[in-house]
Design an enzyme around this catalytic site. Sequence first.
Site, short mmCIF file in Angstrom:
data_model
loop_
_atom_site.label_atom_id
_atom_site.label_comp_id
_atom_site.label_asym_id
_atom_site.label_seq_id
_atom_site.Cartn_x
_atom_site.Cartn_y
_atom_site.Cartn_z
CE1 TYR A 58 -2.94 -3.12 0.38
CE2 TYR A 58 -3.16 -2.67 2.72
CZ TYR A 58 -3.45 -3.45 1.62
OH TYR A 58 -4.24 -4.56 1.77
CG HIS A 124 -0.68 -8.95 0.16
ND1 HIS A 124 -0.30 -7.63 0.15
CD2 HIS A 124 -2.03 -8.93 0.02
CE1 HIS A 124 -1.37 -6.87 0.00
NE2 HIS A 124 -2.42 -7.63 -0.09
CB SER A 203 -13.41 -5.12 -0.35
OG SER A 203 -12.22 -4.52 -0.81
N PRO A 204 -15.44 -5.15 2.81
CG PRO A 204 -15.63 -4.57 5.06
CD PRO A 204 -14.64 -4.62 3.93
CG LEU A 205 -18.16 -1.02 3.67
CD1 LEU A 205 -17.90 0.44 4.01
CD2 LEU A 205 -19.40 -1.52 4.40
N GLY A 206 -18.15 -3.80 -0.39
CA GLY A 206 -18.24 -3.96 -1.84
C GLY A 206 -17.51 -2.86 -2.59
NE ARG A 207 -12.34 -4.45 -4.39
CZ ARG A 207 -11.06 -4.67 -4.16
NH1 ARG A 207 -10.30 -3.68 -3.74
NH2 ARG A 207 -10.52 -5.86 -4.30
N GLY A 208 -17.03 0.05 -1.74
CA GLY A 208 -17.76 1.30 -1.60
C GLY A 208 -19.13 1.30 -2.21
#
Length: 332
Positions: A58, A124, A203-208
């Site tokens: 990152y 990773h 990404s539990p918010l579906g990439r936003g």
Amino acid sequence: MPADGTRPLAGRAVWPVGFGCMGISWAYGPAMADDDAVRLLHRALDLGYRHFDTAALYGGGLSETLLGRALVGSRDEVLIASKVGLFARGGARGIDGRPETIRAGCDVSLRRLGVDHIDLFYLHRLDPEVPVEESVGALADLVAAGKIGAIGLSEVSAPTLRRAVAVHPIAAVQTEYSPWSRNAEIAVMEVCRDLGVAFVAFSPLGRGVLAGRIDDPATLDRSDIRRHMPRFSPANWPGNRDLAGDFASLAEVWGVTPAQLSLAWVLSRGPHVHAIPGTTSLAHLAENAKAGVLEVPEDVIDRIDWLFDPTAVNGPRYPADVQAGIGTEEFS
């Protein structure tokens, strides 16, 4: 699960909503200004976040450096997770799981973070040229040396996890998981539960998308990796936008934000499940933290499961070249 709502991870009890540090320095547009990122991380501490997840990838290590700076004076209060073995050079991604790379990468991450050990250190990505037993063996040596506390794996299949556990205990498996990315349900989530391994959903918010924060992918910053993901393409986006709209309506009926509903659904999948949403917004940081106490009614869970049947989502998670480096099982 403890009465205080915490869940076990790498020998610690932490709030089930952790903080994913990717977005502060990479992937979803320009990096935050250093001081702004540190203020955001300090606010996360104030709100009760105790699980911070970063990686050497990152921002070329910038995320690790900023996290280390923010945690000065708070080291003993938190669980630090980082990752090794995936890199980006000249716009191209590469995977290197050789033992010498893992050992050297750990030393670099320790210096960036400014700590003497990393609580949870992930491979990773699985290097197809290196048996997982060799990579995990190198990580086990780091445990023995006191440089890391526990071993994690990212985006691996159930058979790979079983092979790894035969070499050394694995504390956590991390993979993308949300209502619109449910491939972990094929096998690895259940195997994690059976083996006593924590499952960490990135990404539990579906990439936003499931937070209701993307209207038109064409308006995303040119450096945003979502512009190159199939689900955001002109062919696939209209159908996925409609799914997100139905999801937001469901959240409104239940009286929570879409982000909170997505996080609560993820955490409802089992007491071994954690979620690490990322954000650059102080308001969203507080919003996400509250999801750890929500209990989703069964009828709402059933509705989400039906709405996001894996065949309903348009497009694969990654482009073909990136998918080639992913080890998890995938739906046809």
